[in-house]
Design a protein around this motif. Structure first.
Motif, PDB file in Angstrom:
ATOM      1  N   THR A 132       0.842  -1.195   0.000  1.00  0.00           N
ATOM      2  CA  THR A 132       0.000   0.000   0.000  1.00  0.00           C
ATOM      3  C   THR A 132       0.874   1.240   0.000  1.00  0.00           C
ATOM      4  N   ASP A 133       0.281   2.371  -0.394  1.00  0.00           N
ATOM      5  CA  ASP A 133       1.057   3.608  -0.474  1.00  0.00           C
ATOM      6  C   ASP A 133       1.099   4.308   0.878  1.00  0.00           C
ATOM      7  N   PHE A 134       1.582   5.554   0.897  1.00  0.00           N
ATOM      8  CA  PHE A 134       1.723   6.293   2.153  1.00  0.00           C
ATOM      9  C   PHE A 134       0.390   6.477   2.860  1.00  0.00           C
ATOM     10  N   ASN A 135      -0.691   6.504   2.086  1.00  0.00           N
ATOM     11  CA  ASN A 135      -2.023   6.700   2.670  1.00  0.00           C
ATOM     12  C   ASN A 135      -2.688   5.386   3.062  1.00  0.00           C
ATOM     13  N   GLN A 149       2.469  12.705  -2.110  1.00  0.00           N
ATOM     14  CA  GLN A 149       2.336  11.954  -0.865  1.00  0.00           C
ATOM     15  C   GLN A 149       3.633  12.066  -0.071  1.00  0.00           C
ATOM     16  N   ASN A 150       3.469  12.406   1.187  1.00  0.00           N
ATOM     17  CA  ASN A 150       4.606  12.437   2.105  1.00  0.00           C
ATOM     18  C   ASN A 150       5.727  13.355   1.616  1.00  0.00           C
ATOM     19  N   GLY A 151       5.346  14.398   0.874  1.00  0.00           N
ATOM     20  CA  GLY A 151       6.328  15.352   0.389  1.00  0.00           C
ATOM     21  C   GLY A 151       6.994  14.976  -0.912  1.00  0.00           C
ATOM     22  N   TYR A 152       6.566  13.870  -1.536  1.00  0.00           N
ATOM     23  CA  TYR A 152       7.170  13.412  -2.792  1.00  0.00           C
ATOM     24  C   TYR A 152       6.151  13.515  -3.922  1.00  0.00           C
ATOM     25  N   ARG A 208      -3.747   7.094  -6.395  1.00  0.00           N
ATOM     26  CA  ARG A 208      -2.986   5.988  -5.838  1.00  0.00           C
ATOM     27  C   ARG A 208      -1.608   5.970  -6.489  1.00  0.00           C
ATOM     28  N   VAL A 209      -0.638   5.481  -5.789  1.00  0.00           N
ATOM     29  CA  VAL A 209       0.710   5.398  -6.353  1.00  0.00           C
ATOM     30  C   VAL A 209       0.774   4.233  -7.331  1.00  0.00           C
ATOM     31  N   ALA A 210       1.254   4.519  -8.532  1.00  0.00           N
ATOM     32  CA  ALA A 210       1.499   3.475  -9.528  1.00  0.00           C
ATOM     33  C   ALA A 210       2.873   2.878  -9.255  1.00  0.00           C
ATOM     34  N   LEU A 211       2.919   1.564  -9.174  1.00  0.00           N
ATOM     35  CA  LEU A 211       4.151   0.868  -8.796  1.00  0.00           C
ATOM     36  C   LEU A 211       4.446  -0.223  -9.826  1.00  0.00           C
ATOM     37  N   ASP A 212       5.668  -0.204 -10.334  1.00  0.00           N
ATOM     38  CA  ASP A 212       6.161  -1.299 -11.172  1.00  0.00           C
ATOM     39  C   ASP A 212       7.370  -1.883 -10.443  1.00  0.00           C
ATOM     40  N   GLY A 233       3.778  -4.047   4.742  1.00  0.00           N
ATOM     41  CA  GLY A 233       3.612  -3.695   3.348  1.00  0.00           C
ATOM     42  C   GLY A 233       3.203  -2.263   3.103  1.00  0.00           C
ATOM     43  N   LYS A 234       3.160  -1.426   4.159  1.00  0.00           N
ATOM     44  CA  LYS A 234       2.795  -0.027   3.963  1.00  0.00           C
ATOM     45  C   LYS A 234       4.030   0.793   3.613  1.00  0.00           C
TER      46      LYS A 234
END
Length: 830
Positions: free
Chosen positions: A155-158, A174-177, A189-193, A222-223
């Motif tokens: 999961t992402d920062f949220n 998110q989280n300053g990034y 939502r954060v896209a993750l590859d 997993g956060k």
């Protein structure tokens, strides 16, 4: 190294052909780089010889399997074996393995709202070096993976599920990034590859990302809890803006679909190594055959797990290929897909082509190899314009001449047709077109290194390599849809046995630093305790003499001035006294024989010889046995109620069965010599209190010890070499003693408070004994200091000409634990 016949010579020649000069240009291959040998293949770098002993096992999982979230089981873009679970049992091994799939099924036009995850398996592995097996899928059975039915959802920062959807130009804060986020389904939502994973000891883990070329930090649930942004040179910029899409190339920075493909931690946990899949846009002039000069970033994570800039930054020159294999001009790069750190400056890097089962057409498998890389002597670009701006490191294939790349050499050629055939596999993509499920697949992207736990070959390791099947199955399930990819491209694993003389295993190193200090402390406490109890027989005998002189009772024959006496004594002690940080659980026994000479005026002098032995075996798998002898000289003066006594002992001893828990269920066992010089002195004054003699006493003790260096056995690559060390400690005590003369017997009771001080020599030098060039590490050794209160009672008397005594001392440790000592002795004058 094993002797080589013609096949081995061919293997070496092939290896040397694929070895770049220590500081040179990318190697180019225009025909298939394959070998056919069953002999070990060696590579020498910086004076050390590394050996590929060969392929010793394969395994496969059906592409039709579903994972714990109900979607098609994605293969291994990254993997990690939990080292705390790695065990050897008979001829096999077992562990827990985590696989890291990437972004889910995609075709370039279709992407999946696939949540990132780690999938957990039970791994079992039995190496095989026998005769060739049939060309069938059942022949790849030496490695078996059994899904446990669970894993870790990312999961992402949220706390929202990540997505595999291509972000296009979309971002989220998110989280300053500024992070990738699709503008359609999955917005914000954060896209993750996900492409690589590296676990920290507390269960948190880093994940290398293709979209950003950055590195995420996740907690053990997993956060997402942190992010290491890539330096400016790697950030994908289009029109001056971050653009994380995977379809179109940016103007500068990481190439699309060529992000942070490899991430690893150094064995000591202080360095995070990350490698870009291939050269940045500015370094390769946009040509796929020019992208060999890729970036190696090394972060210092010893103080912070989220450093902002690398401390080291190097260039790795990847091989270049003609993908047709027809001897033409190079047009592709063998991009790297994974890294494993074997120490702080040497890494194994997986470099491969894009051909094999899973790809349409008949392009040959050109190059799939594992490189040994060494950063020593390379130019560090950290903090330079090559990192902080988009200044290119190369023009086309040509590296800036001011930059020295890392050293590299081919250690494993995965296209070894002889060894693949042993397990029923081939590299034939021509007939039928694209190959079959027995053809080596295209994308090999994950590696994990585990020790062979072989006492005879302590620097042997198994390198596990796994493929990414791109979710290719005829029975596909993704969130919201099903699909048929036209083939079942199974998940596959390979295992190579490697001899890596400079490799440091992280668990062996951690166990050395943690338990090496503890067993050094235990050995020191054993020597000190044996010395104290050895000289204790002499000081107890002096106490017997003092009671005789002051009470006039309990004397045997010839306890008179100017005569001599022979005495014998025995001691048995046991207890679990605790020091400041050292737990003891001791059993000691000793015996002594001595001769006294009583001289006019209240003087007594004597010599004694003793034998002693015992064991110190606290909880936790530690143990030290000891045996030795003592030569002592002593004297005492008693006049009126005043007495003063002193003794010196020299005690050589053998320390046997020095046992230390190592890693992987193993124990290191060693033996060595030790010695102690021991001094003890006591002064007392007894008042006559109407038949009872009682008064104060003070004492001093000093032990100066030495333990010789030694090397363990039994822990394979975790055996430790200990440097010799010297140490000392002193004690001071204050208390009171009372003597009660009775008919035919005297009772002596005492209570003494003793404190330890003036300790010195509390460092030990340790190194993993089998690691070539391994440095000795000085570690602080716990002192074991403890203050005690001793309560003692002794009875003594005579039977005819023979004097006797028997006593018991109880030591109460103020830090915990009790010590018990039983003593007895007899004497005879002549």
């Amino acid at each position: 190294m094993s002797s080589m016949g013609f096949g081995g010579a061919c293997a070496v020649a092939a290896l040397l052909a694929g070895m770049a000069p220590a500081f040179g240009a990318s190697v180019q291959y225009t025909t298939t780089h394959a070998i056919a040998t069953d002999a070990p293949v060696s590579l020498t770098m910086n004076g050390e010889t590394f050996i590929n002993q060969g392929l010793v096992g394969m395994g496969r999982l059906s592409a039709t399997l579903k994972d714990f979230m109900g979607t098609s089981l994605g293969s291994f873009s990254g993997m990690a074996i939990d080292p705390t679970t790695w065990r050897k049992a008979g001829n096999g091994y077992a562990a827990t393995l985590y696989s890291l799939p990437d972004r889910g099924y995609n075709t370039g036009d279709l992407y999946s709202d696939y949540q990132g995850r780690l999938v957990r398996f039970d791994l079992s592995f039995t190496p095989y070096t026998g005769a060739g097996l049939p060309a069938a899928t059942t022949s790849q059975s030496q490695i078996t993976l059994t899904p446990t039915g669970d894993g870790i959802k990312l999961t992402d920062f949220n706390g929202t599920a990540t997505t595999g959807l291509d972000p296009a130009a979309g971002t989220t804060a998110q989280n300053g990034y500024t992070l990738p986020s699709p503008t359609g389904t999955g917005t914000r939502r954060v896209a993750l590859d996900a492409e690589a994973v590296a676990f920290l000891p507390d269960g948190s883990f880093y994940v290398g990302d293709e979209y950003t070329a950055g590195i995420y930090l996740f907690d053990k649930s997993g956060k997402m809890i942190g992010y290491i942004a890539p330096p400016a040179a790697l950030q994908p910029m289009t029109g001056g803006q971050l653009n994380y899409n995977s379809i179109a190339a940016p103007n500068t920075g990481r190439r699309n679909n060529q992000g942070m493909e490899a991430v690893a931690l150094s064995p000591d946990g202080t360095r995070l190594i990350a490698i870009l899949q291939s050269a940045t846009i500015q370094d390769g002039a946009g040509n796929a055959g020019n992208r060999g000069n890729t970036r190696v970033l090394i972060y210092d994570v010893s103080a912070s797990r989220l450093p902002t800039t690398p401390v080291e930054h190097y260039i790795l020159q990847l091989p270049l290929l003609d993908d047709t294999g027809k001897g033409g001009a190079v047009n592709k790069t063998a991009a790297q897909s994974e890294v494993v750190a074997i120490n702080n400056h040497q890494f194994l890097v997986l470099s491969r082509d894009s051909a094999g089962y899973g790809v349409d057409g008949t392009l040959p498998e050109m190059y799939k190899s594992i490189l040994l890389v060494d950063t020593k002597g390379a130019t560090n670009l950290a903090g330079t314009a090559y990192e902080t701006t988009t200044k290119p490191v190369s023009t086309g294939k040509t590296l800036d001449p001011s930059i020295t790349p890392v050293q590299q050499g081919e250690l494993v050629n995965m296209l070894n047709t002889t060894q693949l055939a042993r397990f029923g596999m081939n590299i034939n993509t021509a007939t039928p077109a694209g190959g079959t499920n027995l053809t080596l697949s295209e994308k090999w992207e994950a590696m994990a290194l585990m020790p062979a736990l072989d006492e005879a070959k302590p620097q042997d390791f198994f390198l596990f390599v796994a493929n990414d099947n791109d979710f290719q199955t005829t029975d596909g399930v993704m969130p919201g849809y099903t699909y048929d990819a036209g083939r079942n491209n199974d998940t596959m694993l390979m295992a190579f046995r490697l001899t890596l003389p400079t490799a440091v295993d992280p668990l062996f190193e951690a166990a050395m630093l943690r338990n090496g200090a503890a067993v050094s402390a235990l050995a020191g406490e054993t020597v000190t305790g044996a010395a104290d109890q050895g000289i204790g027989q002499v000081t107890t005998h002096l106490g017997v003499l003092r009671t005789e002189a002051l009470s006039g009772a309990g004397r045997g024959k010839a306890a008179t001035d100017g005569e001599a006496r022979v005495w014998l004594s025995g001691l048995y002690g046991f207890g679990d006294l605790e020091g400041d940080t050292v737990q003891n659980d001791t059993t000691n026994y000793a015996g002594a024989v001595g001769v006294d000479l009583l001289i006019d005026g209240g003087f007594t002098f004597g010599l004694a010889f003793g034998l002693q032995g015992g064991s110190n075996e606290p909880d936790g798998g530690f143990k030290v046995d000891h045996d030795g002898y003592a030569i002592s000289a002593y004297g005492q003066y008693v006049v009126g109620g005043f007495s003063v006594a002193g003794a010196y002992s020299y005690m050589p001893m053998n320390l046997d069965d020095i046992r230390r828990p190592s890693a992987y269920g193993l124990s290191g066992v060693g033996s060595t010599d030790a010695a102690a010089h021991v001094f003890a002195g006591e002064a007392a004054y007894h008042l006559d209190l109407g038949g009872v003699k009682a008064g104060p006493l003070v004492n001093l003790g000093h032990v100066r010890g030495r333990i010789d260096g030694y090397t363990e056995r039994g822990a394979a690559g975790g055996n430790v070499t200990y440097a010799g060390r010297s140490f000392r400690h002193s004690t001071a005590g204050v208390g009171a003693e009372a003597i009660l003369p009775l008919t035919g017997v005297s009772l002596t009771g005492r209570a003494v408070y003793t404190s330890t001080f003036d300790t010195e020599g509390n460092d030990a030098g340790l190194r993993l004994s089998s690691v070539a060039g391994g440095a000795t590490t000085a570690v602080a050794v716990p002192t074991g200091e403890t203050d005690t209160v001793t309560l003692g009672l002794r009875a003594q008397g005579a039977v005819g000409a023979v004097g006797w005594y028997a006593g018991y001392d109880l030591d109460i440790g103020l830090d915990g634990g009790l010590g018990n000592t039983l003593t007895t002795g007899v004497s005879l004058g002549f």
